[in-house]
Scaffold this active site. Structure first.
Site, mmCIF file in Angstrom:
data_model
loop_
_atom_site.group_PDB
_atom_site.id
_atom_site.type_symbol
_atom_site.label_atom_id
_atom_site.label_comp_id
_atom_site.label_asym_id
_atom_site.label_seq_id
_atom_site.Cartn_x
_atom_site.Cartn_y
_atom_site.Cartn_z
ATOM 1 N N ASP A 1 0.805 -0.780 0.192
ATOM 2 C CA ASP A 1 -0.092 -0.086 -0.003
ATOM 3 C C ASP A 1 0.933 0.922 0.126
ATOM 4 O O ASP A 1 1.728 1.209 1.113
ATOM 5 C CB ASP A 1 -0.959 0.170 1.489
ATOM 6 C CG ASP A 1 -1.682 1.682 1.617
ATOM 7 O OD1 ASP A 1 -2.640 0.935 1.183
ATOM 8 O OD2 ASP A 1 -1.503 2.312 2.093
ATOM 9 N N TYR B 1 4.405 9.665 -0.895
ATOM 10 C CA TYR B 1 4.548 9.379 -0.558
ATOM 11 C C TYR B 1 6.910 9.353 -0.661
ATOM 12 O O TYR B 1 7.411 9.194 0.212
ATOM 13 C CB TYR B 1 4.931 7.773 0.356
ATOM 14 C CG TYR B 1 3.716 7.446 0.848
ATOM 15 C CD1 TYR B 1 2.316 8.305 1.538
ATOM 16 C CD2 TYR B 1 3.197 6.005 0.647
ATOM 17 C CE1 TYR B 1 1.185 7.914 1.889
ATOM 18 C CE2 TYR B 1 1.519 6.217 1.177
ATOM 19 C CZ TYR B 1 1.147 6.790 1.971
ATOM 20 O OH TYR B 1 -0.269 5.982 2.741
ATOM 21 N N LYS C 1 -2.900 6.243 -3.919
ATOM 22 C CA LYS C 1 -3.413 7.012 -4.278
ATOM 23 C C LYS C 1 -3.139 8.545 -4.810
ATOM 24 O O LYS C 1 -1.736 8.348 -5.261
ATOM 25 C CB LYS C 1 -3.286 7.185 -2.305
ATOM 26 C CG LYS C 1 -3.518 6.474 -2.009
ATOM 27 C CD LYS C 1 -3.924 6.294 -0.008
ATOM 28 C CE LYS C 1 -3.498 4.735 0.289
ATOM 29 N NZ LYS C 1 -2.091 4.183 0.832
ATOM 30 N N HIS D 1 -6.723 9.885 -1.839
ATOM 31 C CA HIS D 1 -6.117 9.629 -1.000
ATOM 32 C C HIS D 1 -6.889 10.679 0.340
ATOM 33 O O HIS D 1 -6.798 10.289 1.241
ATOM 34 C CB HIS D 1 -5.265 10.097 -1.255
ATOM 35 C CG HIS D 1 -3.703 10.374 0.852
ATOM 36 N ND1 HIS D 1 -2.717 10.151 -0.430
ATOM 37 C CD2 HIS D 1 -4.264 9.576 0.412
ATOM 38 C CE1 HIS D 1 -1.638 9.968 0.388
ATOM 39 N NE2 HIS D 1 -2.926 9.807 1.869
#
Length: 320
Positions: free
Chosen positions: A118, A123, A148, A181
């Protein structure tokens, strides 16, 4: 949404057969009593042996009928989404996994048996995750990849660009799951886009187009509260959200991140002493360690099992 139920593990132990009747003839009556007594002794002995060995009692009157389940019932290893795809019930999350460390975390997880990674565009580590998957030796088709859509890409004309960037970094031509997200849309300068925040339907329509193009297999939402979920699902959707992090109303599969504790709490949740002066909060963690010691498993396994047993729920473990 169709979700798998816990499977009843077939019982291979003997169980008591139902007695259908007794007549008044003394010899048959005494024969019945002897058989019943012997059966009771056998069943009681089996219960005792199984209790000592910790494998649970047999199922009286057997089968998988309502309410009669083996104590060895297994936890689900996946859930079935509306598309028919099977999403693994536990994932490795790579939020806050630092550079030059996240790749090793992903490869270690895949080697240990994880098949769900995930991640997210924001990120900043998708390239390293993609390279780790490529060199892991595990076929792409056997790995569930989640990413996301970030807040600044909610405008319909920006959705495919952001998705393509994630696909390129992950070295794949499709995602198994793509989530919005946050229920907050922002402009390129990070200012709030009030219109798309209030009405995410145009963003969702573009995601549906990505499904039809084959770039995404399932789409979902993250961090949406009930009001915002209803605001979206009140529209004529081609594809309903498959997964939501934080809420499971409207027949959505719930996904929870950081099952070992929030930011900075992982060491606390897994390393609290069982004895000695501890706080009320730490008392809960100490209880987890006591349960783990009693069952001969790790505190991490206790926490994960508890969450999956509550299901349907997807615990997403952070890699940092």
């Amino acid at each position: 949404m169709s979700l798998p139920t816990y499977q009843c593990v077939p019982s291979d132990e003997p169980y008591l057969k139902a007695v259908t009747g007794i007549n008044n003839r003394p010899e048959k009556y005494h024969k019945f009593i002897r058989i019943l007594t012997l059966s009771t002794i056998v069943i009681t002995t089996l219960y005792g042996i199984q209790y000592i060995l910790g494998i649970g009692p047999p199922i009286l009157f057997g089968g998988c009928h309502k309410g009669f389940y083996s104590s060895r019932t297994e936890l689900p290893i996946y859930y079935t989404l509306p598309s028919g795809d099977k999403i693994p019930s536990v994932a490795l999350g790579v939020w806050k996994a630092s550079k030059n460390e996240v790749g090793l975390a992903v490869q270690t997880a895949l080697k240990a048996g994880y098949r769900h990674i995930d991640g997210a565009w924001t990120y900043g580590n998708e390239a390293e995750v993609g390279e780790a998957i490529r060199t892991s030796g595990v076929p792409r088709k056997d790995i569930w990849l989640t990413s996301k859509l970030w807040n600044t890409f909610h405008a319909p004309e920006d959705v495919e660009f952001a998705l393509d960037e994630s696909l390129a970094r992950l070295q794949t031509d499709y995602l198994d799951l793509y989530l919005i997200h946050w229920p907050v849309a922002q402009n390129a300068d990070s200012s709030l886009d009030k219109e798309l925040t209030a009405n995410p339907y145009p963003t969702w329509q573009k995601l549906e187009e990505m499904v039809e193009k084959g770039k995404v297999r399932n789409i979902g939402i993250s961090n949406f509260n009930i009001r915002r979920i209803q605001n979206l699902t009140g529209n004529p959707l081609k594809y309903k959200p498959a997964v939501n992090q934080w809420a499971k109303d409207n027949n959505l599969l719930l996904e929870a991140y950081s099952p070992f504790g929030g930011n900075g709490r992982v060491k606390d949740s897994l390393a609290v002493p069982v004895v000695g002066p501890i706080t009320i909060q730490d008392s809960m963690f100490a209880t987890v360690k006591e349960i783990a010691a009693e069952l001969g498993i790790t505190p991490a396994q206790v926490l994960l099992s508890w969450q999956v047993q509550r299901g349907p729920l997807l615990p997403t473990i952070r890699a940092h």
